[in-house]
Scaffold this active site. Structure first.
Site, PDB file in Angstrom:
ATOM      1  N   GLN A  87      -2.205 -71.497  46.323  1.00 47.79           N
ATOM      2  CA  GLN A  87      -3.193 -72.562  46.515  1.00 47.79           C
ATOM      3  C   GLN A  87      -2.525 -73.913  46.710  1.00 47.79           C
ATOM      4  OE1 GLN A  87      -5.571 -70.145  47.210  1.00 47.79           O
ATOM      5  NE2 GLN A  87      -6.696 -72.030  46.923  1.00 47.79           N
ATOM      6  N   ASP A 125      -9.053 -64.873  50.815  1.00 48.37           N
ATOM      7  CA  ASP A 125      -8.901 -65.766  51.965  1.00 48.37           C
ATOM      8  C   ASP A 125      -8.993 -65.022  53.285  1.00 48.37           C
ATOM      9  OD1 ASP A 125      -8.643 -68.091  50.511  1.00 48.37           O
ATOM     10  OD2 ASP A 125      -6.453 -68.004  50.416  1.00 48.37           O
ATOM     11  N   ASN A 141     -11.098 -82.328  55.799  1.00 47.16           N
ATOM     12  CA  ASN A 141     -10.448 -83.315  54.941  1.00 47.16           C
ATOM     13  C   ASN A 141     -11.473 -84.302  54.387  1.00 47.16           C
ATOM     14  OD1 ASN A 141     -11.011 -85.120  57.031  1.00 47.16           O
ATOM     15  ND2 ASN A 141      -8.936 -85.065  57.847  1.00 47.16           N
ATOM     16  N   HIS A 188     -58.696 -83.511  48.875  1.00 44.11           N
ATOM     17  CA  HIS A 188     -58.107 -82.173  48.793  1.00 44.11           C
ATOM     18  C   HIS A 188     -59.182 -81.141  48.412  1.00 44.11           C
ATOM     19  CE1 HIS A 188     -54.386 -84.377  48.931  1.00 44.11           C
ATOM     20  NE2 HIS A 188     -53.638 -83.302  48.716  1.00 44.11           N
ATOM     21  N   HIS A 248      -1.727 -75.178  50.268  1.00 47.15           N
ATOM     22  CA  HIS A 248      -2.725 -75.717  51.182  1.00 47.15           C
ATOM     23  C   HIS A 248      -2.547 -77.208  51.440  1.00 47.15           C
ATOM     24  CE1 HIS A 248      -5.716 -72.644  52.158  1.00 47.15           C
ATOM     25  NE2 HIS A 248      -5.496 -72.117  50.968  1.00 47.15           N
ATOM     26  N   GLU A 270     -13.239 -73.470  42.142  1.00 47.01           N
ATOM     27  CA  GLU A 270     -13.528 -72.870  43.452  1.00 47.01           C
ATOM     28  C   GLU A 270     -13.119 -71.394  43.437  1.00 47.01           C
ATOM     29  OE1 GLU A 270     -12.174 -73.484  48.145  1.00 47.01           O
ATOM     30  OE2 GLU A 270     -10.996 -74.331  46.521  1.00 47.01           O
ATOM     31  N   HIS A 271     -11.881 -71.125  43.020  1.00 48.49           N
ATOM     32  CA  HIS A 271     -11.382 -69.759  42.863  1.00 48.49           C
ATOM     33  C   HIS A 271     -10.979 -69.557  41.412  1.00 48.49           C
ATOM     34  CE1 HIS A 271     -10.089 -71.204  46.940  1.00 48.49           C
ATOM     35  NE2 HIS A 271     -10.628 -70.045  47.331  1.00 48.49           N
ATOM     36  N   GLN A 280     -15.578 -87.423  63.804  1.00 53.00           N
ATOM     37  CA  GLN A 280     -16.241 -87.464  65.110  1.00 53.00           C
ATOM     38  C   GLN A 280     -16.862 -86.123  65.473  1.00 53.00           C
ATOM     39  OE1 GLN A 280     -13.069 -88.215  64.443  1.00 53.00           O
ATOM     40  NE2 GLN A 280     -11.637 -87.494  66.008  1.00 53.00           N
TER      41      GLN A 280
END
Length: 437
Positions: free
Chosen positions: A263, A366, A218, A425, A266, A332-333, A195
């Site tokens: 990690q 981080d 998420n 053109h 998380h 990602e890392h 939302q």
């Protein structure tokens, strides 16, 4: 029984084995989630704040008719902030602002011929919506990582949304509000999930629509971004966080295990992957995981993540194969803990961020490295970049030609237009040189 499985790639090569497929990730079906998110997006578009209030009650257990966070609440959150946390945030802001200012691009003008110039102008996005998660962990650092590059880019209008919390009187987590105060962000909404993305895309109540939405979330946030891409710009569809560590027998097993745990902390779907050519290190890391995991605050969450299909210790023949595996995985890392870490890091092309040596853990990135922790996941680092100043700017070409400069290239334009069967053109150029003009 070991907390984490092993994958043995010794003896394999890139010609016979798909390294990217050999190190599986968490199963994340964003497409399926779009079917659940579509009614939410449609409701916010049709009914605005009324629908948002209903979803906040259903998903967050918060009953409030006002989605805008009062400015006084933001000020009070900063007043009540632990001084040590404030000092940490201020240093994080300072370091990230320094790197963002260093990467700020300036206009470049190219003279392609006499009287003919093309200027590559960098223009900031006009209005952006920043999303900060508030689920298992209230990611106050994500406020810094989203806001600072937007401010350095020159974004005129910044709105931020974070889920309402029952234990905070229906407002976002107080530390998140305090970070907003430190950064001078006073347009904040107590709205979470899909939302919030729909609110940014279409506008609702006091929140005007934005041009770009950034920030992690998420699977439902990712699904909303996928549905609304095109209605609004997005940074990425971020999935569960992940770390890959390339290590040889010089690595400290306790460091490697702690970084994998950091990690896994998380999310139960987070991925922790060690790639090593040392069986001794693999055994030592497993022993350290057994010891360290059960001394942590979030043992169950970490154990689930380490035991999932997305986490593994991957055995390779040597560091050449190890570099090929982590490059294919496109983490990602990525941490490099080897004897010649800088040289190995220089060979890697695909990673969201690379952390070189034993003294640069991902948790540094981080918070206080000066780098940005909003990074591409799920292998997207092979084609996408992390959040930066560039994400908050657009490129505009400004073309400036004199009559003589156009005349010099006019015949080429006419010929190429005819080749494409677009005579109008060519005529748009030719008409400028007809008799009497």
């Amino acid at each position: 029984m070991s907390l984490i499985r092993r994958i043995d790639l010794r003896g394999a090569d890139e010609a016979s084995v798909d390294y990217r497929a050999s190190v599986p990730r968490a199963e994340l079906d964003v497409e399926a989630a779009t079917h659940q998110v579509q009614p939410i997006v449609d409701a916010v578009r049709a009914r605005g704040v009324e629908a948002i209030v209903e979803f906040s009650a259903r998903f967050d257990g918060v009953d409030s008719d006002d989605i805008a966070v009062p400015r006084q609440a933001i000020v009070e959150a900063l007043d009540g902030l632990d001084p040590a946390v404030r000092a940490g945030l201020e240093e994080s802001i300072r370091r990230l602002r320094a790197t963002c200012e260093g990467e700020l691009e300036h206009d470049v003008t190219s003279q392609v011929a006499d009287g003919a110039t093309v200027t590559h102008r960098k223009v900031p996005i006009d209005r952006v919506g920043l999303y900060v998660p508030g689920g298992l962990a209230p990611l106050v650092s994500s406020v810094v990582m989203n806001v600072v590059p937007a401010q350095v880019a020159g974004v005129r209008s910044i709105a931020l949304a974070s889920p309402p919390q029952k234990n905070s009187g229906g407002l976002p987590e107080p530390t998140i509000l305090a970070a907003c105060a430190l950064l001078g962000v006073d347009e904040v909404y107590a709205v979470g999930g899909a939302q919030a993305i729909a609110m940014f895309a279409y506008g609702a109540g006091p929140c005007d629509r934005v041009d770009l939405v950034t920030g992690p979330g998420n699977i439902y946030v990712a699904a909303a971004k996928r549905l609304l891409r095109g209605v609004v710009g997005i940074d990425s569809e971020a999935g569960p966080t992940e770390i890959a560590i390339l290590a040889d027998d010089s690595a400290e097993a306790a460091f490697v295990a702690a970084d994998m745990i950091s990690q896994a902390e998380h999310d139960p779907m987070a991925a922790s992957v060690l790639v090593t050519d040392s069986l001794e290190l693999a055994d030592a890391v497993e022993a350290e995981l057994d010891k360290q995991v059960f001394a942590t605050r979030h043992t169950e969450r970490i154990s689930t993540a380490l035991g999932g299909r997305q986490s593994a210790i991957v055995l390779v023949d040597d560091m050449d194969q190890g570099v090929a595996v982590v490059d294919a995985y496109a983490a990602e890392h990525l941490e490099i803990q080897t004897r010649d870490a800088a040289a190995h890091a220089a060979r890697v092309r695909n990673a969201g961020a690379i952390f070189v040596g034993p003294w640069a853990p991902v948790s540094l990135g981080d918070y206080c490295a000066g780098s940005n922790h909003v990074l591409p996941t799920a292998g997207c680092a092979c084609h996408s970049s992390g959040l930066s100043v560039r994400a908050f700017t657009r490129s505009v070409h400004v073309v400036d030609y004199t009559r003589a400069a156009l005349a010099e290239v006019a015949d080429h334009v006419v010929v190429l237009a005819e080749a494409e069967d677009l005579p109008g053109h060519g005529q748009a150029v030719s008409v400028r040189f007809e008799s009497g003009r």
